[in-house]
Motif scaffolding. Structure first.
Motif, mmCIF file in Angstrom:
data_model
loop_
_atom_site.group_PDB
_atom_site.id
_atom_site.type_symbol
_atom_site.label_atom_id
_atom_site.label_comp_id
_atom_site.label_asym_id
_atom_site.label_seq_id
_atom_site.Cartn_x
_atom_site.Cartn_y
_atom_site.Cartn_z
ATOM 1 N N PHE A 190 0.840 -1.203 0.000
ATOM 2 C CA PHE A 190 0.000 0.000 0.000
ATOM 3 C C PHE A 190 0.879 1.259 0.000
ATOM 4 O O PHE A 190 0.654 2.206 -0.750
ATOM 5 C CB PHE A 190 -0.886 0.028 1.249
ATOM 6 C CG PHE A 190 -2.140 -0.809 1.141
ATOM 7 C CD1 PHE A 190 -2.926 -0.798 0.008
ATOM 8 C CD2 PHE A 190 -2.553 -1.588 2.219
ATOM 9 C CE1 PHE A 190 -4.091 -1.548 -0.074
ATOM 10 C CE2 PHE A 190 -3.712 -2.342 2.150
ATOM 11 C CZ PHE A 190 -4.484 -2.327 1.004
ATOM 12 N N TRP A 191 1.846 1.263 0.874
ATOM 13 C CA TRP A 191 2.729 2.417 1.104
ATOM 14 C C TRP A 191 3.503 2.782 -0.156
ATOM 15 O O TRP A 191 3.574 3.947 -0.537
ATOM 16 C CB TRP A 191 3.660 2.061 2.262
ATOM 17 C CG TRP A 191 4.674 3.067 2.649
ATOM 18 C CD1 TRP A 191 4.464 4.295 3.210
ATOM 19 C CD2 TRP A 191 6.096 2.907 2.534
ATOM 20 N NE1 TRP A 191 5.661 4.928 3.454
ATOM 21 C CE2 TRP A 191 6.685 4.091 3.061
ATOM 22 C CE3 TRP A 191 6.922 1.891 2.071
ATOM 23 C CZ2 TRP A 191 8.066 4.280 3.109
ATOM 24 C CZ3 TRP A 191 8.291 2.069 2.130
ATOM 25 C CH2 TRP A 191 8.858 3.247 2.636
ATOM 26 N N ILE A 192 4.090 1.786 -0.860
ATOM 27 C CA ILE A 192 4.832 2.036 -2.102
ATOM 28 C C ILE A 192 3.896 2.580 -3.176
ATOM 29 O O ILE A 192 4.211 3.564 -3.866
ATOM 30 C CB ILE A 192 5.544 0.763 -2.585
ATOM 31 C CG1 ILE A 192 6.692 0.401 -1.643
ATOM 32 C CG2 ILE A 192 6.068 0.928 -4.014
ATOM 33 C CD1 ILE A 192 7.820 1.395 -1.620
ATOM 34 N N PHE A 193 2.731 1.957 -3.341
ATOM 35 C CA PHE A 193 1.780 2.415 -4.354
ATOM 36 C C PHE A 193 1.362 3.865 -4.092
ATOM 37 O O PHE A 193 1.211 4.663 -5.015
ATOM 38 C CB PHE A 193 0.564 1.498 -4.393
ATOM 39 C CG PHE A 193 0.774 0.232 -5.192
ATOM 40 C CD1 PHE A 193 2.013 -0.098 -5.713
ATOM 41 C CD2 PHE A 193 -0.277 -0.648 -5.427
ATOM 42 C CE1 PHE A 193 2.204 -1.263 -6.456
ATOM 43 C CE2 PHE A 193 -0.104 -1.796 -6.160
ATOM 44 C CZ PHE A 193 1.147 -2.113 -6.670
ATOM 45 N N GLU A 194 1.147 4.184 -2.822
ATOM 46 C CA GLU A 194 0.771 5.566 -2.485
ATOM 47 C C GLU A 194 1.821 6.549 -2.975
ATOM 48 O O GLU A 194 1.507 7.583 -3.595
ATOM 49 C CB GLU A 194 0.617 5.714 -0.970
ATOM 50 C CG GLU A 194 -0.660 5.181 -0.391
ATOM 51 C CD GLU A 194 -0.720 5.420 1.115
ATOM 52 O OE1 GLU A 194 0.034 6.277 1.611
ATOM 53 O OE2 GLU A 194 -1.517 4.754 1.769
ATOM 54 N N HIS A 195 3.084 6.289 -2.652
ATOM 55 C CA HIS A 195 4.155 7.205 -3.032
ATOM 56 C C HIS A 195 4.311 7.293 -4.550
ATOM 57 O O HIS A 195 4.556 8.384 -5.091
ATOM 58 C CB HIS A 195 5.464 6.771 -2.384
ATOM 59 C CG HIS A 195 5.562 7.125 -0.933
ATOM 60 N ND1 HIS A 195 5.762 8.412 -0.491
ATOM 61 C CD2 HIS A 195 5.484 6.360 0.198
ATOM 62 C CE1 HIS A 195 5.802 8.434 0.828
ATOM 63 N NE2 HIS A 195 5.633 7.199 1.272
ATOM 64 N N LEU A 196 4.184 6.188 -5.232
ATOM 65 C CA LEU A 196 4.303 6.213 -6.690
ATOM 66 C C LEU A 196 3.141 6.980 -7.311
ATOM 67 O O LEU A 196 3.325 7.717 -8.301
ATOM 68 C CB LEU A 196 4.374 4.783 -7.240
ATOM 69 C CG LEU A 196 5.624 3.978 -6.862
ATOM 70 C CD1 LEU A 196 5.546 2.573 -7.438
ATOM 71 C CD2 LEU A 196 6.895 4.669 -7.345
ATOM 72 N N ASN A 197 1.933 6.807 -6.752
ATOM 73 C CA ASN A 197 0.783 7.562 -7.249
ATOM 74 C C ASN A 197 0.961 9.057 -7.019
ATOM 75 O O ASN A 197 0.604 9.885 -7.866
ATOM 76 C CB ASN A 197 -0.504 7.089 -6.558
ATOM 77 C CG ASN A 197 -0.942 5.717 -7.041
ATOM 78 O OD1 ASN A 197 -0.600 5.301 -8.150
ATOM 79 N ND2 ASN A 197 -1.696 5.008 -6.208
ATOM 80 N N THR A 198 1.523 9.417 -5.882
ATOM 81 C CA THR A 198 1.771 10.828 -5.586
ATOM 82 C C THR A 198 2.686 11.455 -6.633
ATOM 83 O O THR A 198 2.514 12.618 -7.022
ATOM 84 C CB THR A 198 2.395 10.980 -4.182
ATOM 85 O OG1 THR A 198 1.496 10.460 -3.213
ATOM 86 C CG2 THR A 198 2.716 12.436 -3.875
ATOM 87 N N HIS A 199 3.649 10.689 -7.109
ATOM 88 C CA HIS A 199 4.597 11.185 -8.107
ATOM 89 C C HIS A 199 4.151 10.918 -9.545
ATOM 90 O O HIS A 199 4.931 11.111 -10.479
ATOM 91 C CB HIS A 199 5.973 10.531 -7.885
ATOM 92 C CG HIS A 199 6.681 10.994 -6.659
ATOM 93 N ND1 HIS A 199 6.455 10.434 -5.417
ATOM 94 C CD2 HIS A 199 7.609 11.981 -6.470
ATOM 95 C CE1 HIS A 199 7.224 11.020 -4.515
ATOM 96 N NE2 HIS A 199 7.933 11.986 -5.138
ATOM 97 N N GLN A 200 2.868 10.473 -9.716
ATOM 98 C CA GLN A 200 2.338 10.219 -11.071
ATOM 99 C C GLN A 200 3.282 9.291 -11.850
ATOM 100 O O GLN A 200 3.664 9.555 -13.001
ATOM 101 C CB GLN A 200 2.153 11.532 -11.833
ATOM 102 C CG GLN A 200 0.967 12.360 -11.366
ATOM 103 C CD GLN A 200 -0.359 11.767 -11.846
ATOM 104 O OE1 GLN A 200 -0.598 11.624 -13.048
ATOM 105 N NE2 GLN A 200 -1.217 11.376 -10.910
#
Length: 885
Positions: free
Chosen positions: A75-85
Motif C-alpha cells: 500500500f505504502w509504495i503504491f501511495e508514493h508512486l501515485n503521488t509522483h504520477q
C-alpha cells in the motif's frame, strides 16, 4: 475442504489516496468470509490483486502481523508512486484478498480474482505467502488463456518446484529460491569439509521438496535488512492513534495491540521489491500501449492480454534508483535485479548478498543473552565468502569410518559440463557395465576411465587458450559416463538430445565411446542425425562401413587389421593350430570372426570351440578350456582392456609351465600392469597401436589436486581411491584401505596408452572444425556434417605421431592409419621382472619382424595340428564345421 460462504456486496466508489476501495470484515461464523468490494467508475485506475495470508491459521482467528506488515508496505509504495504520477494519469490500486494460510482459500480467492479481471481492471497478482498456496494459485492462473493469464509476483515462497515454467508460466519471484539456499548451504559444507550430517524438517510440501533437493542441513538465514523509511512509517502507525485509524481504512487488519512492539519482518524488503516490479511492468505496458505522453489509461492498455505483462516482467531490469520514490538502502547498494528464464531473481549488482550465514555461539558477556548470532559467510551470484577464522569447525560433520549409506547409487550421467558457442560431446566409461538389471552401472574403473576421459577437457581447454583456433568462439563440452554399456550409452545420448533443441544445434561433434559395442550403438544415432563422431579406441569391423555410418571416423585401426597381423605372426612363429579366447560383445566377437576367416587363408586350424569371456569372469574360468586343447599351444587373446589384467593373473599362475604362448590384440598392447610381477607370461607376443606419449597431458593430470577439485568433478575422488587403493579424508568407504598419502589421482608413468588416441580424436575434430569455420564463416550457425568430415579427414596426427608415409590420420574408409608395434615378453635379467621387447612393426601394410629377437620360449614353440587324424584332418580339408563356435 474448508466450507466457505462468500457474499459479495457491490457499492459505489469511495476511497482514499491510494485507491484501496473497500473493507474486509470478520463474521461471527469461523467458516464465513464477508468481502466488501467496490466497482471502479474510473478507467484511470488499474488494480493489482494481493493474496495475503492476514491470519496464520485456516480458521482466520490469529492475526499474522508479518503478512499485515507486508500488505501495508505494498500500500505504502503504491501511495508514493501515485503521488509522483509514476504512470501518467493512472492510479495504482491494491485489492487485497485474504487466504488465512489455507491452500483451499487461496484457490477460492484466485477464482474470484479471475472472475473480477474485467470488472475491476485487475492487471496482476502479488502473493500468496506460502509455497502450498502459490502452487495452487499459479498453476490455475497459468492454465488460463492469454487474456486472463495474470502475472504473479511473489515475495516469500521459495520452493524449487516453481522453476518449472511448463506448470507455473505466470510466476516470478523476488526472493531467492530454495535452489539458491541449497547452493549456499552446500558451499558452506564444502568450505568446512562437512560430509556427514543429519536433516530435520517439517512434514509439509515445502520442507519435503527442499529436503529432497538438499539432502543436507545447515543454518542459513535470509538477510534481515530493515527498510528505514518503512520503519518510520510503521513506528508512526504504532505511536499515533489518529494515523493508525487513517491507515486502518486502507488496511483494516491494523490494530494497536498487533502493531505495538512489532519488529520489521524480514520479508518487507521483498514485498516492497514486488510492488516496485509490478509498477515498473505496468508503466512499461502503459507506454507501449498508450504512448509516452498519454495521460490516463487508454483502452488498449486496459484491454490488453494479461500475458503480455508476463513477457514484459520477464525481460525487466529493475534499477531501484530509477523510481521517483526510492529506498535509501536500495540506492546505497545500487540494487539492480532481473529475472532468468525460470522467473528467478538475479542480482545485477553484487553489493548485496542473496543469503547470509550465521553461527550461534555463547555470548561474550556484553549482553544478557545466552547465545549470540555471528555472521560467518555470505553468498552472492554463485560466489561464497566465508570468515576463515572458522577453521575450528572443520572437525565436525565428517564421516570417521565407512559410511556406505552415504554413497550415492545415482551418480550423474554427466562427468563434466561446460557451456560454449560450440559443444564437443564426449562419451567415456567411468564405470564398468552393470550386472543383472538393465541400464545399470557396475564398479568404477580404476584405469581406462577418468584418466583418459579428461583428455577431452585437456585438448578443448588448450584450444580455448590458444589464439590460432576458433579465435571468436568458445568451445564447450559435455562428457557423459557410458558405463561401457550400449543401452546406457543410447539412453544418455537420447536424453541429452531431447532436452534442449538449441543445445543440439551447437554440437560440433562427438568423441568416443571407448568400447566397440557402445560405439556402434552411438554411431547409429549420430549418423541418422548427421552429427560427426570421431571414435578413439573402437575397432569393430562394421564401423568401417561408410554406408551404415557415414558420419563416423576413428583414429584407431579396424579389428580386421589386428586379426590379420595376429594371424601373420602365428604363421611367422611356425604354428598351424590355434585357440581363440575373446570378450563377449562386438569387439571380441568381431576379432574371433576375423581370425576364423583369415585362418583359412593362411592354412591355420582353429580349435572347434572358441571361449567367450564375460564381464563377470574371474579369469580362472578360461583355464580348463585352454587345457582342453594341449596341442593348440598358441592362444589368440581378443579381450577388452579392463579384462586383460584379470585373465593375465590366471594365465600367469596356472599356465606358466604348460608351454602355451599367447598372442594378444591391441587391447592388451604394451600395458605394463598386465605383465608386472607375472613371469609366467614370458614368450607372449602383443601388438600395440601407439600414437606416442604426451607428457604435457600427464603433467596436467598430476597437477589436479583431488581434495580441492572433487566438488567440480564428483568422479575424481572415487576414481583416485579405486586406482590407488587408498581413501581420502572425505571418503565414505575406508574399509580395508590405508589413507592416501597425497592428493594426486595418478602416479608418474602410469598413464594408459589410449590417452593419445583420445587426444588425437579431439584434436582432429577441433582442427577440422576450425578449418571449416575459416573457409565458411557461417559454418558455426549451421553445422554441415559432410563439410566438416571433409576437413577432419585431412587432419594429420598431432600427439606423438610416428614417422610414416601416410599424410593424414584417417584412410578413405575413415579408419585410423597409425599401424602397429610388435612386442615379445622377455624376463629382465637384472630385475627378474617381465618386460616388453620390440621385435617388429606393421605400418602401411609393410611387416617388419625380427624373429631372432624372440624369447627362447617363443622360438621353441611346438603348436602343430595332427593333420592325419580327427578334427585336424577335417580342418585342413576345408571343412567349414570348424567355423561354428
Amino acid at each position: 475442504m474448508l466450507a466457505l460462504n462468500v457474499r459479495i456486496i457491490v457499492i459505489g466508489q469511495m476511497g482514499n489516496q491510494n485507491g484501496s476501495h473497500g473493507t474486509v470484515q470478520r463474521s461471527e461464523s469461523a467458516n464465513e468470509v464477508e468481502v466488501t468490494v467496490h466497482r471502479s467508475k474510473s478507467t484511470n485506475e488499474v488494480r493489482v490483486a494481493g493474496l495475503f495470508s492476514i491470519y496464520s491459521d485456516p480458521e482466520c482467528l490469529d492475526i499474522d502481523i508479518a503478512s499485515v506488515q507486508a500488505l501495508e508496505s505494498v500500500f505504502w509504495i503504491f501511495e508514493h508512486l501515485n503521488t509522483h504520477q509514476y504512470i501518467p494519469g493512472v492510479k495504482l490500486v491494491l485489492q487485497p484478498y485474504k487466504t488465512c494460510c489455507s491452500p483451499q482459500m487461496s484457490s477460492l480467492q484466485t477464482a474470484r480474482i479471475v472472475s473480477e479481471i474485467d470488472d475491476k481492471v485487475l492487471m496482476g497478482v502479488i502473493g500468496p505467502v506460502t509455497s502450498a498456496e502459490t502452487n495452487i494459485s499459479s498453476e490455475f492462473l497459468s492454465s488460463l488463456p492469454a487474456r486472463y493469464r495474470l502475472p504473479q509476483v511473489v515475495y516469500q515462497p521459495t520452493s524449487s518446484l516453481f522453476t518449472n515454467k511448463d506448470t507455473y508460466s505466470n510466476l516470478l519471484r523476488v526472493v531467492p529460491s530454495d535452489n539458491t539456499q541449497v547452493k549456499t548451504i552446500i558451499a558452506l559444507l564444502k568450505r568446512l569439509d562437512w560430509n556427514y550430517i543429519s536433516v530435520i524438517r517439517e512434514d509439509d510440501m515445502y520442507a519435503m521438496n527442499a529436503t529432497d533437493h538438499l539432502k543436507t542441513l545447515a543454518k542459513s538465514e535470509h538477510i534481515s535488512r530493515d527498510i528505514s523509511e518503512f520503519a518510520l512509517h510503521w513506528e508512526k502507525i504504532a505511536s499515533n492513534e489518529t494515523f493508525l485509524m487513517e491507515r486502518a481504512i486502507t488496511n483494516p487488519w491494523l490494530n494497536k495491540e498487533a502493531v505495538l512492539g512489532t519488529d520489521q519482518s524480514i520479508y518487507v524488503q521483498y514485498s516492497i521489491k514486488t510492488a516496485y516490479v509490478m509498477a515498473m511492468a505496468l508503466r512499461s505496458l502503459h507506454t507501449s500501449m498508450c504512448g509516452e505522453s498519454f495521460n490516463g489509461a487508454c483502452s488498449d492498455f486496459v484491454n490488453s492480454d494479461r500475458n503480455s505483462l508476463i513477457d514484459i516482467m520477464s525481460n525487466l531490469t529493475v534499477n531501484f534508483t530509477d523510481f521517483p520514490f526510492t529506498i535509501s538502502s536500495f540506492v546505497k547498494d545500487d540494487l539492480t535485479i532481473k529475472f532468468d528464464r525460470f522467473g528467478e531473481i538475479q542480482l545485477v549488482s553484487a553489493h548485496v548478498p542473496m543469503y547470509e550465514v550465521y553461527r550461534y555461539k555463547e555470548c561474550d558477556g556484553t549482553t544478557t543473552e545466552a547465545l549470540c548470532k555471528v555472521k560467518i559467510a555470505d553468498y552472492t551470484n554463485d560466489t561464497f565468502s566465508i570468515n576463515e577464522s572458522l577453521h575450528n569447525l572443520r572437525g565436525y560433520g565428517q564421516c570417521s569410518g565407512s559410511c556406505l549409506e552415504c554413497m550415492s547409487e545415482d551418480l550423474p550421467s554427466e562427468i563434466i559440463n561446460k557451456p560454449g558457442d560450440l559443444i564437443v560431446v564426449g562419451l567415456m566409461p567411468m564405470h564398468d557395465q552393470g550386472q543383472g538389471s538393465p541400464l545399470t552401472c557396475g564398479d568404477i574403473r580404476p584405469s581406462i576411465g577418468l584418466d583418459i576421459t579428461l583428455a577431452i577437457q585437456y585438448v578443448v581447454e588448450s584450444v580455448n587458450n590458444a589464439t590460432d583456433m576458433f579465435p571468436d568462439k568458445t568451445i564447450g563440452y559435455t562428457i557423459m559416463d557410458t558405463c561401457n554399456d550400449p543401452l546406457v550409452t543410447q539412453k544418455r545420448i537420447l536424453d541429452m538430445l531431447s532436452t534442449d533443441g538449441e543445445y543440439r544445434n551447437k554440437i560440433l561433434g562427438v568423441i568416443g565411446p571407448l568400447g566397440s559395442t557402445a560405439t556402434i550403438s552411438a554411431a547409429g544415432i549420430f549418423s541418422s542425425l548427421g552429427i560427426v563422431q570421431v571414435g578413439c579406441c573402437s575397432s569393430a569391423q562394421i564401423l568401417s562401413n561408410t554406408n551404415m555410418y557415414p558420419t563416423f571416423l576413428r583414429v584407431s585401426t579396424s579389428i580386421y587389421k589386428q586379426a590379420e597381423l595376429m594371424v601373420k605372426l602365428a604363421k611367422k612363429i611356425g604354428t598351424n593350430y590355434i585357440q581363440i579366447v575373446y570378450s563377449k560383445g562386438e569387439f571380441g566377437a568381431s576379432g574371433r570372426d576375423a581370425i576364423l576367416l583369415l585362418a583359412q587363408e593362411y592354412s591355420i586350424c582353429v580349435v572347434e570351440n572358441s571361449l567367450p569371456v564375460g564381464e563377470d569372469s574371474n579369469g580362472y574360468d578360461v583355464l580348463p578350456h585352454i587345457r582342453k586343447y594341449p596341442d593348440a599351444r598358441v592362444v589368440m587373446l581378443f579381450l577388452r582392456s579392463h579384462k586383460a589384467s584379470v585373465v593375465a593373473e590366471a594365465l600367469n599362475t596356472f599356465l606358466k609351465d604348460d608351454g602355451f604362448i599367447f598372442i594378444a590384440s591391441d587391447s592388451w598392447g604394451k600395458r605394463e600392469d598386465n605383465i608386472l610381477g607375472r613371469p609366467g607370461l614370458r614368450g607372449m607376443i602383443t601388438i600395440s597401436q601407439e600414437m606416442g606419449y604426451d607428457f604435457g597431458y600427464e603433467d596436467y593430470l598430476m597437477s589436479i589436486n583431488v581434495t580441492e577439485a572433487r566438488y567440480d568433478n564428483s568422479f575424481l575422488e572415487r576414481f583416485a581411491e579405486a586406482r590407488l587403493g587408498c581413501y581420502f579424508e572425505s571418503s565414505f568407504n575406508r574399509y580395508g584401505k590405508p589413507k592416501c598419502v597425497d592428493d594426486h589421482m595418478i602416479q608418474p608413468g602410469t598413464l594408459d596408452p589410449w590417452h593419445s588416441f583420445v587426444l588425437n580424436a579431439v584434436y582432429a575434430l577441433l582442427k577440422g572444425g576450425d578449418n571449416a569455420l575459416k573457409e565458411r564463416p557461417m559454418f558455426a550457425n549451421d553445422i554441415d556434417a559432410e563439410f566438416l568430415l571433409d576437413h577432419v579427414r585431412k587432419v594429420p596426427q598431432k600427439y606423438g605421431a610416428p614417422a610414416r608415409s601416410q599424410t593424414y590420420m584417417f584412410d578413405k574408409t575413415g579408419d585410423g592409419t597409425v599401424g602397429f608395434h610388435i612386442y615379445n615378453v622377455h624376463i629382465n635379467q637384472t630385475s627378474n621382472q617381465p618386460m616388453y621387447v620390440k621385435v617388429g612393426q606393421w605400418l602401411d601394410d609393410l611387416l617388419l619382424f625380427n624373429d631372432t629377437m624372440l624369447d627362447d620360449k617363443t622360438q621353441t614353440l611346438d603348436s602343430q595340428c595332427k593333420t592325419q587324424e580327427g578334427y585336424c584332418a577335417k580342418c585342413f580339408q576345408g571343412n567349414d564345421d570348424r567355423l561354428y563356435v
